[in-house]
Scaffold this active site. Sequence first.
Site, PDB file in Angstrom:
ATOM      1  CB  THR A 121      -0.977   0.075   1.068  1.00 37.09           C
ATOM      2  OG1 THR A 121      -1.527  -1.574   0.930  1.00 37.09           O
ATOM      3  CG2 THR A 121      -1.766   0.735   1.058  1.00 37.09           C
TER       4      THR A 121
ATOM      5  CE  LYS B 118      -4.567  -1.452   0.783  1.00 34.94           C
ATOM      6  NZ  LYS B 118      -5.005  -3.087   1.658  1.00 34.94           N
TER       7      LYS B 118
ATOM      8  CE  LYS C 148       1.597   3.283   5.187  1.00 34.55           C
ATOM      9  NZ  LYS C 148       0.801   2.564   3.720  1.00 34.55           N
TER      10      LYS C 148
END
Length: 298
Positions: A95, A171, A240
């Site tokens: 990711t 995603k 994040k």
Amino acid sequence: MQIGFIGLGAMGSAMAGRLLAAGHEVHVWNRTPQRSEALRARGATVEATPAQAASRSQVVVTMVADDAALASVTFGDHGIAAGLANGAVHVGMSTVGVDAARDAAARHQAAGQRYVSVPVFGRPEAAAQGKLFLMAAGAQADLEAVSPVLDQLGQATRTIGPEPWQANLVKLLGNFMLMSMVETLAETGVVAERAGIAPATVVEALTGTIFNAPPYQNYGASIAAQRFRPAGFGLPLAQKDNRLLLAATDALGIPVPLASLLHDRFLAVRARGIGEGYDLSALAIGALADAGLRWNGQ
């Protein structure tokens, strides 16, 4: 198939193990060498560098923590790009941000190599069973070339588009929806508790009827029980990803108010010392604090 696998955290180890069990020859590398040993015992070849793993593979998979880690293992000293043969494929399953995916694709293309993005939804236990959901993007021929890998790792693959970064954006959007769901579950729970209704009762009533889906059920149960450890989707990684989504939407010139709220919620919870080892569900600590409710410290 000869497959390189770079990044052996909980997810990466489960995925590499799945490929070994399917009969592929897997060449592994991890920044912390000790994490390779369990896979060596199962038949994997442990390589000294990412370049070495790539040089012996038709396909190289990366499952690393963030943009910086992807750049390091791919284009740093003895990185994947230094060993990957012309025409071989790097499958980025981490990711990472849209810009990181664009950069990786462009640099591989300039070197005569191929790159696709296939980030995943699911936890390590799903990875070990080949039941991840895969979001794939890249040239169709490149995706077809790596289908023996994808077929072993996922129960379903969705092709998003021809540009690798498009899968990374999807995603991030999916994770944004998970974070938003956690916030709504947390706020629902504190309202119920203040009204004298057990949060678990509300969660069971709603997730057994109109919100009858595994993410609501799993996160709802954790939040109602204030069970925030161990981490499945770690809180710092979720933070994040929220930052990466905000960067992507800023570049598109699109306001995403709820993502901005989540950004501040993450900062407030992290300021309480909640970080490594805690799950995304620990975001609920912010709602508990706002309502003047104590949490049990789990």
